[in-house]
Each structure stands twice: as structure tokens, then as C-alpha cells.
Design an enzyme around this catalytic site. Sequence first.
Site, PDB file in Angstrom:
ATOM      1  N   LYS A 182       4.307 -31.683 -19.564  1.00 41.71           N
ATOM      2  CA  LYS A 182       5.490 -31.763 -18.697  1.00 41.71           C
ATOM      3  C   LYS A 182       6.001 -33.192 -18.560  1.00 41.71           C
ATOM      4  O   LYS A 182       7.209 -33.437 -18.644  1.00 41.71           O
ATOM      5  CB  LYS A 182       5.179 -31.214 -17.301  1.00 41.71           C
ATOM      6  CG  LYS A 182       4.821 -29.744 -17.248  1.00 41.71           C
ATOM      7  CD  LYS A 182       4.810 -29.218 -15.823  1.00 41.71           C
ATOM      8  CE  LYS A 182       3.865 -29.959 -14.905  1.00 41.71           C
ATOM      9  NZ  LYS A 182       2.431 -29.752 -15.257  1.00 41.71           N
ATOM     10  N   ARG A 223       4.047 -27.520  -6.094  1.00 43.93           N
ATOM     11  CA  ARG A 223       2.745 -27.153  -6.647  1.00 43.93           C
ATOM     12  C   ARG A 223       2.079 -26.044  -5.836  1.00 43.93           C
ATOM     13  O   ARG A 223       0.924 -25.717  -6.091  1.00 43.93           O
ATOM     14  CB  ARG A 223       1.833 -28.383  -6.693  1.00 43.93           C
ATOM     15  CG  ARG A 223       2.258 -29.400  -7.755  1.00 43.93           C
ATOM     16  CD  ARG A 223       1.296 -30.553  -7.828  1.00 43.93           C
ATOM     17  NE  ARG A 223       1.603 -31.472  -8.927  1.00 43.93           N
ATOM     18  CZ  ARG A 223       0.953 -32.586  -9.169  1.00 43.93           C
ATOM     19  NH1 ARG A 223      -0.061 -32.934  -8.369  1.00 43.93           N
ATOM     20  NH2 ARG A 223       1.286 -33.365 -10.177  1.00 43.93           N
ATOM     21  N   ARG A 245      -6.438 -38.612 -23.563  1.00 39.89           N
ATOM     22  CA  ARG A 245      -5.235 -39.186 -22.970  1.00 39.89           C
ATOM     23  C   ARG A 245      -5.427 -40.658 -22.588  1.00 39.89           C
ATOM     24  O   ARG A 245      -6.477 -41.055 -22.105  1.00 39.89           O
ATOM     25  CB  ARG A 245      -4.844 -38.369 -21.733  1.00 39.89           C
ATOM     26  CG  ARG A 245      -3.559 -38.788 -21.068  1.00 39.89           C
ATOM     27  CD  ARG A 245      -3.053 -37.732 -20.127  1.00 39.89           C
ATOM     28  NE  ARG A 245      -4.031 -37.371 -19.105  1.00 39.89           N
ATOM     29  CZ  ARG A 245      -3.836 -36.422 -18.192  1.00 39.89           C
ATOM     30  NH1 ARG A 245      -2.711 -35.726 -18.211  1.00 39.89           N
ATOM     31  NH2 ARG A 245      -4.750 -36.157 -17.276  1.00 39.89           N
ATOM     32  N   ARG A 302      -8.061 -42.640 -17.633  1.00 37.18           N
ATOM     33  CA  ARG A 302      -8.451 -42.274 -16.280  1.00 37.18           C
ATOM     34  C   ARG A 302      -9.915 -41.838 -16.239  1.00 37.18           C
ATOM     35  O   ARG A 302     -10.388 -41.123 -17.125  1.00 37.18           O
ATOM     36  CB  ARG A 302      -7.555 -41.137 -15.762  1.00 37.18           C
ATOM     37  CG  ARG A 302      -6.175 -41.580 -15.389  1.00 37.18           C
ATOM     38  CD  ARG A 302      -5.221 -40.450 -15.100  1.00 37.18           C
ATOM     39  NE  ARG A 302      -5.796 -39.366 -14.297  1.00 37.18           N
ATOM     40  CZ  ARG A 302      -5.066 -38.413 -13.716  1.00 37.18           C
ATOM     41  NH1 ARG A 302      -3.747 -38.415 -13.854  1.00 37.18           N
ATOM     42  NH2 ARG A 302      -5.642 -37.458 -13.020  1.00 37.18           N
ATOM     43  N   ARG A 335      -9.778 -28.877 -12.370  1.00 35.29           N
ATOM     44  CA  ARG A 335      -8.338 -28.985 -12.086  1.00 35.29           C
ATOM     45  C   ARG A 335      -7.597 -27.734 -12.527  1.00 35.29           C
ATOM     46  O   ARG A 335      -6.644 -27.300 -11.872  1.00 35.29           O
ATOM     47  CB  ARG A 335      -7.773 -30.232 -12.764  1.00 35.29           C
ATOM     48  CG  ARG A 335      -8.230 -31.518 -12.091  1.00 35.29           C
ATOM     49  CD  ARG A 335      -8.041 -32.728 -12.975  1.00 35.29           C
ATOM     50  NE  ARG A 335      -6.648 -33.002 -13.291  1.00 35.29           N
ATOM     51  CZ  ARG A 335      -6.265 -33.852 -14.235  1.00 35.29           C
ATOM     52  NH1 ARG A 335      -7.178 -34.492 -14.956  1.00 35.29           N
ATOM     53  NH2 ARG A 335      -4.997 -34.067 -14.454  1.00 35.29           N
TER      54      ARG A 335
END
Length: 219
Positions: free
Chosen positions: A15, A90, A132, A165, A176
Site C-alpha cells: 500500500k 484500521r 524490507r 526495523r 501483526r
Amino acid sequence: MKKELIFLGPPACGKGTQTGRLAEYFGFPHIDTGSLLRAEIAKETEEGKIAKFHIDQGHLVPLDLVATIIGKRLAEKDCNNGYVLDGYPRSMEQALKLDEINEKINRDTEASLIAVYFDIDTELLIERIVNRQSCPKCGEIYNKKFKPSKIENICDKCNVELKTRTDDTEEIAKERFNTYFEQTAPLIEFYKNKGVLRKINANGTIEEVWNRLLKVIND
């Protein structure tokens, strides 16, 4: 007609990459809720001070406060023709708040809300998360496997070292996903019932997903 664009999908579904590009394509502001909160805190606005207090206490920022901050931003002039809202809503509570915000700011405007759902394989998501990287200066997102920087571990734009991260692990990613499916997935049915849901296949290259995204928004 004013276009109000929101996006649904699990973490790392792509996204962020697509919404930034989409905002530039349409000339709309790209409103990322996380960045918006950080900006309010940095400017030391009344809302920012309250948000900082809750964050410093290890608490979530209250629903009404987040809605107030977003409502103020969406009411600004650069959103008159449309906006790209990233990271909100969310939850069902946030979705209902957004309905209230849009109803208030669109009293004299013809507007079209589109909720785009990024449908993607979970195994691919985990690969995206564990590979990532991001730039600490400009926020550009990279992926060691799917979207590597030209120079390994260095941002193409800022020439600074990319960061990973600490929570981008397979174990935390699965947690998550569980949170997403419990809290956010019900929004798919909510927006489907409102007749504004557009579903795209988010498996594939950035360009493939981009072309699918343009098609469902422009149809």
C-alpha cells in the site's frame, strides 16, 4: 468529482509504495496517519501535545483525538479535489469516524469514496517484511529481494545507510497479521456493503500492481 481514496490490506502488501505514487499521479495530498501524528507532535499543537503524552505513557492515541487530527487535515484546501489516505481506517470504529468526517467536509461537494483492497498471499508478505529496508531521512521503502537499492544498503535518493526495523521478523509479522485479520479485515465487508470496495490482486511486480490499481480507480 472529488475522489476520496482509502486502502485496505495486511502489513507489507504494498500500500505505501502505491499510495505515494497514486497521490503524485492525481496531484492529491498523500496523507499518512503516522506522519501526520508525528508532525502534530513536532509542531507542538494542542492535539500533538496530548498525543505525545499518550505515546510517552505507552498508550494508544485515543480514537477521537486521531479523528480530530485527520479531520483537520482533510478539511484543508489541498484536499478539495481529493485525497489519498494511508493507514486509516484500521478498525470499524475508525471507519465510522471517517464517515462522519467526510459527511462534514463534503456538505457542498460531490464526492466519491473508493476503498481499495490489496489481496495478497501471506507467504509473499512474510518475504517482503523480512527483506524490507527504509531510508531514515526521506522514508523511501526498499526491499532486498523485490526492490533493492542501486547500491546495497544505501538510499538512492539521500545516499544514507538504509535501516531495517527491529520488528521486521517472521514471528512478529505473523502476530501483526493476526491483529489485522481481527481488527481490519471486517472493513472489507463493511465497504463492500457500501458499494465502494475495489479489490485488486497485489501479487506481482510494482508495475503490475500499479496498472491494476489505476484500472479499478478510473473505471
